[in-house]
Scaffold this motif. Structure first.
Motif, short mmCIF file in Angstrom:
data_model
loop_
_atom_site.label_atom_id
_atom_site.label_comp_id
_atom_site.label_asym_id
_atom_site.label_seq_id
_atom_site.Cartn_x
_atom_site.Cartn_y
_atom_site.Cartn_z
N GLN A 46 -35.42 -32.62 -14.77
CA GLN A 46 -34.83 -31.86 -15.87
C GLN A 46 -33.30 -31.75 -15.78
N THR A 47 -32.75 -31.77 -14.57
CA THR A 47 -31.32 -31.52 -14.41
C THR A 47 -30.47 -32.65 -14.98
N SER A 48 -29.27 -32.30 -15.43
CA SER A 48 -28.34 -33.31 -15.93
C SER A 48 -27.70 -34.10 -14.80
N HIS A 49 -27.83 -33.60 -13.56
CA HIS A 49 -27.40 -34.37 -12.39
C HIS A 49 -28.49 -35.39 -12.08
N ARG A 50 -28.12 -36.42 -11.38
CA ARG A 50 -29.13 -37.40 -10.97
C ARG A 50 -29.60 -37.06 -9.56
N VAL A 51 -30.90 -36.93 -9.40
CA VAL A 51 -31.50 -36.65 -8.09
C VAL A 51 -32.53 -37.73 -7.80
N GLU A 52 -32.28 -38.49 -6.76
CA GLU A 52 -33.15 -39.60 -6.39
C GLU A 52 -33.84 -39.30 -5.06
N LYS A 53 -35.12 -39.63 -4.97
CA LYS A 53 -35.82 -39.53 -3.69
C LYS A 53 -35.63 -40.87 -2.97
N GLY A 62 -42.07 -47.24 11.61
CA GLY A 62 -43.32 -47.47 10.90
C GLY A 62 -43.65 -46.45 9.83
N ARG A 63 -42.77 -45.46 9.63
CA ARG A 63 -42.96 -44.46 8.58
C ARG A 63 -41.73 -44.45 7.69
N LYS A 64 -41.66 -43.47 6.80
CA LYS A 64 -40.51 -43.34 5.91
C LYS A 64 -39.92 -41.93 6.02
N ILE A 65 -38.61 -41.86 6.23
CA ILE A 65 -37.90 -40.57 6.20
C ILE A 65 -37.62 -40.25 4.73
N THR A 66 -38.09 -39.10 4.27
CA THR A 66 -37.88 -38.72 2.87
C THR A 66 -36.58 -37.93 2.73
N CYS A 67 -35.70 -38.42 1.88
CA CYS A 67 -34.41 -37.76 1.63
C CYS A 67 -34.25 -37.54 0.13
N TYR A 68 -33.41 -36.57 -0.22
CA TYR A 68 -33.02 -36.37 -1.62
C TYR A 68 -31.54 -36.68 -1.76
N LEU A 69 -31.22 -37.59 -2.69
CA LEU A 69 -29.83 -37.93 -2.98
C LEU A 69 -29.43 -37.27 -4.30
N HIS A 70 -28.35 -36.48 -4.27
CA HIS A 70 -27.88 -35.74 -5.44
C HIS A 70 -26.55 -36.33 -5.89
N ARG A 96 -24.59 -28.02 -6.02
CA ARG A 96 -24.19 -27.67 -7.39
C ARG A 96 -22.81 -27.01 -7.45
N ASP A 97 -22.54 -26.08 -6.52
CA ASP A 97 -21.32 -25.26 -6.61
C ASP A 97 -20.17 -25.76 -5.75
N PHE A 98 -20.46 -26.64 -4.78
CA PHE A 98 -19.39 -27.04 -3.86
C PHE A 98 -19.14 -28.55 -3.83
N LEU A 99 -20.19 -29.34 -3.70
CA LEU A 99 -19.99 -30.79 -3.57
C LEU A 99 -19.84 -31.48 -4.92
N ALA A 100 -20.72 -31.16 -5.87
CA ALA A 100 -20.64 -31.81 -7.19
C ALA A 100 -19.30 -31.61 -7.88
N PRO A 101 -18.73 -30.37 -7.88
CA PRO A 101 -17.42 -30.19 -8.53
C PRO A 101 -16.32 -31.03 -7.90
N ASN A 102 -16.53 -31.45 -6.65
CA ASN A 102 -15.55 -32.30 -5.97
C ASN A 102 -15.95 -33.78 -6.00
N ASN A 103 -16.90 -34.08 -6.90
CA ASN A 103 -17.34 -35.46 -7.13
C ASN A 103 -17.87 -36.13 -5.86
N MET A 104 -18.64 -35.35 -5.09
CA MET A 104 -19.26 -35.89 -3.88
C MET A 104 -20.78 -35.86 -4.00
N ALA A 105 -21.42 -36.88 -3.48
CA ALA A 105 -22.88 -36.92 -3.46
C ALA A 105 -23.39 -36.15 -2.24
N MET A 106 -24.61 -35.64 -2.33
CA MET A 106 -25.24 -34.97 -1.19
C MET A 106 -26.58 -35.64 -0.90
#
Length: 412
Positions: free
Chosen positions: A159-166, A173-181, A210-220
């Motif tokens: 739903q968010t206007s930001h892009r969030v990718e898993k 032999g497994r997968k580390i699950t991360c969220y990229l914002h 939302r309040d610290f990294l995105a306004p500075n145009n940084m991905a998390m």
């Protein structure tokens, strides 16, 4: 009238847990170790992190209402002296009350669209995460709470206007699950790899982005610590940064981030991991910031560790997959996690990564000496002590400093 999908999931997940084992009794201790646990004067098993939860997005009035319902419950407690030990999944139980509140926010979200819906789903995810706190292994209610937290986060991401990718990173032999914002996808962005402590989930980090990294145009890019959440397959070992190292090495495969401008940020034990990684991978990182990190002193002081609240000792034992806890052995074993004992903060070698280590005045977990030590072994290091009354009420001040530090280093 059919039940909403979220309610059906809740019923399905929890229908067999009316008599679920209560969290405070899940970690078994040797009788001699139980005698050493000094817990007099405590009225809650859990450490109540009101300022942190409110900062992350929990409504302050609702928080007190939830805690009041738990405290005023007349139902059976596994430990009479601890208010949050109501056993069984029903009113008064910690997980029940937080999940019930989270479901209300999820219901609200389903009636909204776009960013308004996303914010309500993110809030629901946070409530579900607190429901599972402190995420002890074998806690069935906590495991189900994590399922709900992840599901709500995924709904918010749609739903968010930001892009969030898993992002799924192959490892052992497994997968580390991360969220990229991502605030935008116009070009590859500087990226900050973020983790919390050993009793929090990666889905707790939305407001930081939302309040610290995105306004500075940084991905998390977030990931769970070993032995918790999506990373529960891997127990915590002395090589505490192994998952983070794998994720850092995977960055060239992610088209939306600039792998030449990467930083790492950690809270509490996540800070220990961040610092460790800055010594292992200096060529891949621009900056490292650690907030309230246990670096050396508390990890090597067995007497101090033994006086910690039982919840903290339970978390340590759980992360190390201990079957039965011998408190002398557990506290002695923690010396292996000292970055000084591991050789990173001793000798003459310094990391080229710019390190900012922030702690709270008189914080027993992250004393001034630890932060000074971490800064000393960086060619561009700085140790900062906050005067805030609690670590979490100093979040705003600390995070502003942390993000400014990263911003400056990313320019290099």
């Amino acid at each position: 009238m059919p039940q909403p999908e979220s309610e059906n999931l809740s019923v399905k997940l929890f229908k067999n847990h009316k008599q679920a084992l209560e969290t405070s009794g899940l970690v078994p201790y040797l009788p001699s170790s139980l005698e050493q646990l000094e817990q007099s004067g405590r009225t809650w098993y859990r450490e109540l992190r009101r300022p942190q939860w409110i900062w992350q997005g929990v409504d302050a009035i609702e928080l007190e209402s939830i805690l009041a319902r738990i405290a005023n419950s007349q139902k059976h407690r596994s430990r009479d002296e601890w208010l949050d030990t109501v056993s069984g999944y029903h009113s008064g139980n910690w997980a029940y009350e937080w999940i019930h509140a989270g479901m209300e926010h999820q219901k609200t979200a389903s009636e909204l669209d776009g960013d308004e819906a996303a914010e309500a789903y993110f809030k629901a995810s946070l409530y579900f995460s607190v429901a599972g706190y402190p995420h002890i292994k074998g806690d069935n209610l906590a495991i189900q709470s994590q399922v709900l937290a992840s599901q709500a986060y995924d709904m918010a991401a749609k739903q968010t206007s930001h892009r969030v990718e898993k992002i799924l990173v192959p490892y052992q032999g497994r997968k580390i699950t991360c969220y990229l914002h991502l605030p935008n996808t116009e070009k590859p962005l500087p990226v900050v790899i973020v983790s919390g402590g050993m009793d929090s989930l990666q889905t707790d980090m939305w407001r930081l982005y939302r309040d610290f990294l995105a306004p500075n145009n940084m991905a998390m890019l977030t990931l769970d610590m070993p032995s918790i959440g999506h990373s529960s397959h891997w127990p915590l070992s002395e090589d505490s940064s192994c998952l983070h190292q794998a994720v850092l090495n995977y960055l060239p495969n992610i088209p939306w981030v600039d792998r030449f401008h990467a930083a790492v940020m950690g809270f509490r034990f996540g800070g220990n991991v961040a610092l460790r990684l800055s010594f292992l991978e200096p060529s891949r990182l621009k900056a490292c910031v650690a907030l309230g990190a246990p670096v050396h002193q508390i990890l090597t002081n067995s007497a101090r560790l033994k006086t910690m609240p039982k919840m903290y000792l339970d978390v340590l034992a759980s992360r190390l997959a201990k079957q039965v806890v011998d408190i002398n052995s557990l506290t002695s074993q923690m010396q292996a996690w000292s970055l000084k004992n591991q050789g990173f903060l001793s000798g003459g070698r310094k990391t080229s990564v710019s390190v900012l280590a922030i702690g709270l005045k008189d914080d027993p977990v992250s004393p001034k000496s630890d932060n000074k030590l971490a800064a000393l072994f960086s060619k561009y290091g700085k140790g900062v002590e906050l005067n805030s009354k609690t670590l979490h009420s100093g979040y705003e001040e600390a995070l502003k400093q942390m993000v400014e530090w990263i911003k400056e280093e990313m320019k290099q």
